[in-house]
Motif scaffolding. Structure first.
Motif, PDB file in Angstrom:
ATOM      1  N   TYR A 162       0.793  -1.221   0.000  1.00 42.57           N
ATOM      2  CA  TYR A 162       0.000   0.000   0.000  1.00 42.57           C
ATOM      3  C   TYR A 162       0.831   1.279   0.000  1.00 42.57           C
ATOM      4  O   TYR A 162       0.344   2.318  -0.406  1.00 42.57           O
ATOM      5  N   HIS A 179      -3.461  -2.662  -5.485  1.00 46.05           N
ATOM      6  CA  HIS A 179      -3.883  -1.408  -4.861  1.00 46.05           C
ATOM      7  C   HIS A 179      -4.249  -0.431  -5.966  1.00 46.05           C
ATOM      8  O   HIS A 179      -3.449  -0.189  -6.880  1.00 46.05           O
ATOM      9  N   SER A 181      -4.680   3.150  -6.695  1.00 43.37           N
ATOM     10  CA  SER A 181      -4.362   4.477  -6.170  1.00 43.37           C
ATOM     11  C   SER A 181      -3.562   5.235  -7.221  1.00 43.37           C
ATOM     12  O   SER A 181      -2.510   4.764  -7.658  1.00 43.37           O
ATOM     13  N   LYS A 184      -0.029   6.098  -5.799  1.00 47.61           N
ATOM     14  CA  LYS A 184       0.906   4.969  -5.736  1.00 47.61           C
ATOM     15  C   LYS A 184       1.230   4.424  -7.123  1.00 47.61           C
ATOM     16  O   LYS A 184       2.271   3.805  -7.329  1.00 47.61           O
ATOM     17  N   ASP A 206      -7.718  -4.466  -6.626  1.00 50.69           N
ATOM     18  CA  ASP A 206      -7.833  -4.056  -5.234  1.00 50.69           C
ATOM     19  C   ASP A 206      -9.058  -4.672  -4.588  1.00 50.69           C
ATOM     20  O   ASP A 206     -10.022  -5.051  -5.253  1.00 50.69           O
TER      21      ASP A 206
END
Length: 322
Positions: A162, A179, A181, A184, A206
């Motif tokens: 994460y 994940h 994002s 990220k 995710d």
């Protein structure tokens, strides 16, 4: 992108059912989800939880693989630093064989000191060991060093990381990032370049903090005790083996206040239409492969689980264009 379900096998004392029955019912839900068109069945790993949080995801994954025909069979996530790489590679290969080549192997570093102590493994340096063990599994499979090997070449691997550091690790390894994002994602792409991989090979998936209901307002008071148990156990577990204080307990009544700062932010109960709108906004422009939903929150009532599975599999795909 496909839709699937995560099973954590929690069976809290307050509403505990016999363990054999609990596992049998979960496998029935796996079969039902598969028949309804779920894209994935995912299993997670934790140890030393009082509610029996699933400790051996590949064992249950093998059982689900034998009972299903279409859904991908995944882990989200398994902890490779607790295992010898050869053991992990052999066990995962068997799941791939049983499933007919449907394995998706999600791997992470974990966050609990007692789990590492249970396996006589140092907690410090776990990210480096996780990366090393993933590389060794990749090598063993690529070189055909173990028999039998998996059907897929390569088996899709995912990094359940994460933070920015973990996103770079996933990139360096050339595996997917578990994940979704945008922040990220840039670290992940940088890691792909650093590892000599094509940045256009990036893929993300995710676990979404959502369950679906046709009547979220009616579902909330029924789910709240189970969500409180889930959150309280996570919060206690996160500080075990450390010098950090035990967090205060969350009471189910606190979920009546569903503002952005309230504890309910750990879960959303949504209609398929509202879920689709949020998913499309969250995933826009990202190479998303798998959307994973909780099958159950801490052993919540079976009718809520069944409704969630039905709505995710039968209504949501058309709304998100998958």
């Amino acid at each position: 992108m496909d839709v699937g379900f995560l099973f954590d096998m929690r069976n809290p004392e307050e509403w505990k059912r016999p363990w054999a029955d609990h596992y049998a019912r979960a496998l029935e839900f796996c079969e039902e989800a598969d028949q309804r068109g779920a894209g994935g069945l995912w299993f997670t790993e934790h140890h030393l939880f009082e509610d029996g949080y699933l400790p051996q995801p590949l064992t249950l994954a093998a059982a689900a693989a034998a009972r299903t025909r279409h859904a991908r069979i995944g882990t989200s996530v398994l902890l490779p630093a607790l295992r010898k790489p050869a053991h992990l590679a052999e066990e995962a290969a068997i799941v791939d064989l049983i499933s007919g080549g449907r394995l998706e192997l999600g791997l992470g570093a974990g966050y609990r000191v007692p789990e590492y102590a249970l396996y006589d493994t140092e907690f410090k340096g776990r990210f480096a060991r996780t990366e090393e063990n993933i590389r060794e599994v990749q090598r063993l499979w690529a070189e055909g060093a173990l028999t039998p090997g998996p059907i897929q070449d390569p088996v899709p691997l995912w990094g359940g990381f994460y933070g920015p550091r973990g996103a770079r690790i996933a990139g360096r390894l050339g595996i997917g990032l578990l994940h979704i994002s945008r922040d990220k994602f840039e670290h992940y792409r940088a890691g792909l370049v650093e590892g000599g991989h094509d940045p256009d090979s990036a893929r993300v998936s995710d676990l979404l903090p959502m369950i679906l209901s046709e009547d979220p307002e009616a579902a909330w008071p029924r789910v709240a005790p189970y969500l409180a148990h889930q959150m309280n156990s996570y919060r206690r577990a996160s500080v075990e083996g450390t010098d950090q204080p035990t967090p205060p307990l969350i009471h189910p009544d606190e979920f009546r206040d569903r503002t952005s700062n309230a504890p309910w932010g750990a879960l959303k109960i949504l209609t398929p239409e509202d879920a689709a709108a949020q998913i499309l906004e969250m995933t826009e422009g990202l190479p998303v492969r798998h959307l994973i939903f909780w099958a159950s929150i801490a052993g919540m009532p079976d009718d809520l689980v069944a409704e969630n599975i039905q709505l995710v599999t039968e209504k949501l795909p058309a709304l998100i264009g998958s």
